[in-house]
Design an enzyme around this catalytic site. Structure first.
Site, PDB file in Angstrom:
ATOM      1  NE  ARG A 126       2.738  -4.953  11.131  1.00 39.19           N
ATOM      2  CZ  ARG A 126       3.735  -4.773  10.263  1.00 39.19           C
ATOM      3  NH1 ARG A 126       4.926  -5.295  10.518  1.00 39.19           N
ATOM      4  NH2 ARG A 126       3.555  -4.073   9.190  1.00 39.19           N
ATOM      5  NE  ARG A 151      -3.856  -1.085  10.301  1.00 42.94           N
ATOM      6  CZ  ARG A 151      -2.726  -0.693   9.727  1.00 42.94           C
ATOM      7  NH1 ARG A 151      -2.601   0.524   9.259  1.00 42.94           N
ATOM      8  NH2 ARG A 151      -1.736  -1.523   9.625  1.00 42.94           N
ATOM      9  NE  ARG A 193       8.214  -2.581   5.919  1.00 37.59           N
ATOM     10  CZ  ARG A 193       6.920  -2.366   6.112  1.00 37.59           C
ATOM     11  NH1 ARG A 193       6.236  -1.641   5.261  1.00 37.59           N
ATOM     12  NH2 ARG A 193       6.309  -2.887   7.144  1.00 37.59           N
ATOM     13  CE  LYS A 214      -1.979  -1.117   3.934  1.00 41.49           C
ATOM     14  NZ  LYS A 214      -1.219  -2.335   4.279  1.00 41.49           N
ATOM     15  NE  ARG A 265       7.181  -0.551   9.882  1.00 47.43           N
ATOM     16  CZ  ARG A 265       6.005  -0.420   9.264  1.00 47.43           C
ATOM     17  NH1 ARG A 265       5.920   0.282   8.140  1.00 47.43           N
ATOM     18  NH2 ARG A 265       4.921  -0.980   9.731  1.00 47.43           N
TER      19      ARG A 265
HETATM   20  P1  AP5 Z   1       4.907  -1.570   1.733  1.00 51.93           P
HETATM   21  O1  AP5 Z   1       4.523  -0.767   0.559  1.00 51.93           O
HETATM   22  O2  AP5 Z   1       5.664  -0.918   2.836  1.00 51.93           O
HETATM   23  O3  AP5 Z   1       3.611  -2.323   2.294  1.00 51.93           O
HETATM   24  P2  AP5 Z   1       2.403  -1.773   3.155  1.00 51.93           P
HETATM   25  O4  AP5 Z   1       1.174  -2.439   2.653  1.00 51.93           O
HETATM   26  O5  AP5 Z   1       2.418  -0.283   3.193  1.00 51.93           O
HETATM   27  O6  AP5 Z   1       2.791  -2.415   4.528  1.00 51.93           O
HETATM   28  P3  AP5 Z   1       2.937  -1.838   5.998  1.00 51.93           P
HETATM   29  O7  AP5 Z   1       3.614  -2.923   6.799  1.00 51.93           O
HETATM   30  O8  AP5 Z   1       3.568  -0.506   6.039  1.00 51.93           O
HETATM   31  O9  AP5 Z   1       1.474  -1.753   6.410  1.00 51.93           O
HETATM   32  P4  AP5 Z   1       0.911  -1.883   7.772  1.00 51.93           P
HETATM   33  O10 AP5 Z   1      -0.464  -1.587   7.437  1.00 51.93           O
HETATM   34  O11 AP5 Z   1       1.112  -3.100   8.546  1.00 51.93           O
HETATM   35  O12 AP5 Z   1       1.791  -0.841   8.635  1.00 51.93           O
HETATM   36  P5  AP5 Z   1       1.543   0.639   9.020  1.00 51.93           P
HETATM   37  O13 AP5 Z   1       2.812   1.363   8.940  1.00 51.93           O
HETATM   38  O14 AP5 Z   1       0.344   1.184   8.327  1.00 51.93           O
HETATM   39  O15 AP5 Z   1       5.733  -2.835   1.200  1.00 51.93           O
HETATM   40  C1  AP5 Z   1       6.267  -3.812   2.049  1.00 51.93           C
HETATM   41  C2  AP5 Z   1       7.601  -4.313   1.466  1.00 51.93           C
HETATM   42  O16 AP5 Z   1       7.391  -4.936   0.197  1.00 51.93           O
HETATM   43  C3  AP5 Z   1       8.631  -3.195   1.189  1.00 51.93           C
HETATM   44  O17 AP5 Z   1       9.897  -3.719   1.452  1.00 51.93           O
HETATM   45  C4  AP5 Z   1       8.481  -2.886  -0.313  1.00 51.93           C
HETATM   46  O18 AP5 Z   1       9.700  -2.433  -0.855  1.00 51.93           O
HETATM   47  C5  AP5 Z   1       8.074  -4.242  -0.871  1.00 51.93           C
HETATM   48  N1  AP5 Z   1       7.084  -4.143  -1.951  1.00 51.93           N
HETATM   49  C6  AP5 Z   1       6.013  -3.306  -1.971  1.00 51.93           C
HETATM   50  N2  AP5 Z   1       5.266  -3.522  -3.064  1.00 51.93           N
HETATM   51  C7  AP5 Z   1       5.878  -4.526  -3.739  1.00 51.93           C
HETATM   52  C8  AP5 Z   1       5.542  -5.208  -4.938  1.00 51.93           C
HETATM   53  N3  AP5 Z   1       4.430  -4.900  -5.656  1.00 51.93           N
HETATM   54  N4  AP5 Z   1       6.361  -6.184  -5.363  1.00 51.93           N
HETATM   55  C9  AP5 Z   1       7.472  -6.513  -4.638  1.00 51.93           C
HETATM   56  N5  AP5 Z   1       7.832  -5.905  -3.497  1.00 51.93           N
HETATM   57  C10 AP5 Z   1       7.031  -4.920  -3.040  1.00 51.93           C
HETATM   58  O19 AP5 Z   1       1.100   0.493  10.549  1.00 51.93           O
HETATM   59  C11 AP5 Z   1       2.029   0.111  11.556  1.00 51.93           C
HETATM   60  C12 AP5 Z   1       1.336   0.061  12.901  1.00 51.93           C
HETATM   61  O20 AP5 Z   1       0.776   1.349  13.218  1.00 51.93           O
HETATM   62  C13 AP5 Z   1       0.129  -0.905  12.990  1.00 51.93           C
HETATM   63  O21 AP5 Z   1       0.540  -2.224  13.264  1.00 51.93           O
HETATM   64  C14 AP5 Z   1      -0.664  -0.256  14.144  1.00 51.93           C
HETATM   65  O22 AP5 Z   1      -0.110  -0.562  15.384  1.00 51.93           O
HETATM   66  C15 AP5 Z   1      -0.479   1.222  13.886  1.00 51.93           C
HETATM   67  N6  AP5 Z   1      -1.552   1.765  13.023  1.00 51.93           N
HETATM   68  C16 AP5 Z   1      -1.419   2.237  11.758  1.00 51.93           C
HETATM   69  N7  AP5 Z   1      -2.605   2.623  11.269  1.00 51.93           N
HETATM   70  C17 AP5 Z   1      -3.507   2.396  12.252  1.00 51.93           C
HETATM   71  C18 AP5 Z   1      -4.913   2.561  12.350  1.00 51.93           C
HETATM   72  N8  AP5 Z   1      -5.640   3.053  11.339  1.00 51.93           N
HETATM   73  N9  AP5 Z   1      -5.518   2.195  13.500  1.00 51.93           N
HETATM   74  C19 AP5 Z   1      -4.821   1.729  14.540  1.00 51.93           C
HETATM   75  N10 AP5 Z   1      -3.491   1.523  14.512  1.00 51.93           N
HETATM   76  C20 AP5 Z   1      -2.842   1.848  13.368  1.00 51.93           C
END
Ligand code: AP5
Length: 218
Positions: free
Chosen positions: A171, A88, A127, A13, A160
């Site tokens: 997660r 979420r 990552r 995403k 991370r």
């Molecule tokens: P990446 O693009 O970083 O994936 P992502 O879907 O953004 O994954 P995240 O882990 O960042 O999402 P998340 O939702 O768990 O974490 P967030 O930071 O929002 O890609 C991942 C990897 O794959 C990278 O290495 C990239 O290079 C590679 N890649 C990407 N696309 C690719 C492709 N097409 N092909 C090959 N490789 C690829 O949240 C973290 C924490 O914050 C949560 O656990 C929670 O505690 C808190 N939080 C965040 N939002 C909320 C909310 N709304 N409510 C409550 N708590 C929240």
């Protein structure tokens, strides 16, 4: 355009949001990034958020909803944006509906990144993130030119805390229990479009562009 990106952790995403924001000049609103910034800035609410994030659990709805409301009240941001990682939970979706109604903002689409669990595991364990500019790399899929150094700004890359195996499992569990139901929620609202999160970055971006064209958004 006003979009929500929905999908499991590691679905890509954030990576697609970066590409889309560059291409279409949209604001990237990532709750994960915003929370990490609050922690870095040592704002009191950050300490509370950190304890949930380190365990792979969701930060309480009220904390994230307040952060998002603040962003959406900014007219420059609300003109065109991507919500990445929000909402979420069902409660967050309901709060968001109310906020959007009050601010007279209409969503165009919710893009659901359907992604296999083994893809998620490989993506998250590989990552690496730039400490300085926050750009995301992957040891195998999107490696930096120089080991551990960001191509864009020369910053150091790190893993991370929540990308460790045990936290990733948690997660995914939390996603299945609390977030997955939003697929139905937005499908009923006729906003949902599904794409394969298993695709590589470029083909996935092309799929998204096709969706925008057929929805008359570009
Ligand atoms: P990446 O693009 O970083 O994936 P992502 O879907 O953004 O994954 P995240 O882990 O960042 O999402 P998340 O939702 O768990 O974490 P967030 O930071 O929002 O890609 C991942 C990897 O794959 C990278 O290495 C990239 O290079 C590679 N890649 C990407 N696309 C690719 C492709 N097409 N092909 C090959 N490789 C690829 O949240 C973290 C924490 O914050 C949560 O656990 C929670 O505690 C808190 N939080 C965040 N939002 C909320 C909310 N709304 N409510 C409550 N708590 C929240």
């Amino acid at each position: 355009m006003r979009l929500i990106l929905l999908g499991p952790p590691g679905a890509g995403k954030g990576t697609q949001a970066d590409v889309l924001c560059q291409r279409y000049k949209m604001a990237h609103i990532s709750t994960g990034d915003l929370l990490r910034q609050v922690i870095k800035d040592k704002i009191p609410v950050g300490q509370k958020a950190k304890s949930f994030m380190d365990r792979g659990e969701l930060v309480p709805d009220e904390i994230v909803a307040a952060i998002i409301e603040e962003k959406l009240k900014d007219k420059d941001t609300s003109a065109s944006f991507i919500l990445d990682g929000y909402p979420r939970t069902r409660r967050q979706a309901e709060i968001l509906d109310k906020t959007l109604r009050q601010l007279e903002i209409v969503l165009d689409l919710v893009l659901y990144f359907e992604t296999a669990e083994n893809t998620i595991l490989k993506r998250l364990t590989g990552r690496r993130v730039c400490r300085k500019c926050g750009f995301n790399y992957h040891l195998v899929n999107i490696p930096p030119k120089k080991e551990n150094i960001c191509d864009r700004c020369g910053g150091e890359l790190f893993q991370r805390d929540d990308d460790r195996q045990e936290t990733i499992k948690k997660r995914i569990e939390v996603y299945n229990q609390q977030t997955k139901e939003l697929i139905d929620y937005y499908d009923k609202e006729k906003l949902l479009k599904k794409v394969s999160g298993d695709l590589d970055v470029e083909p996935l971006f092309k799929e998204l562009e096709k969706i925008f064209r057929s929805a008359g958004l570009t």
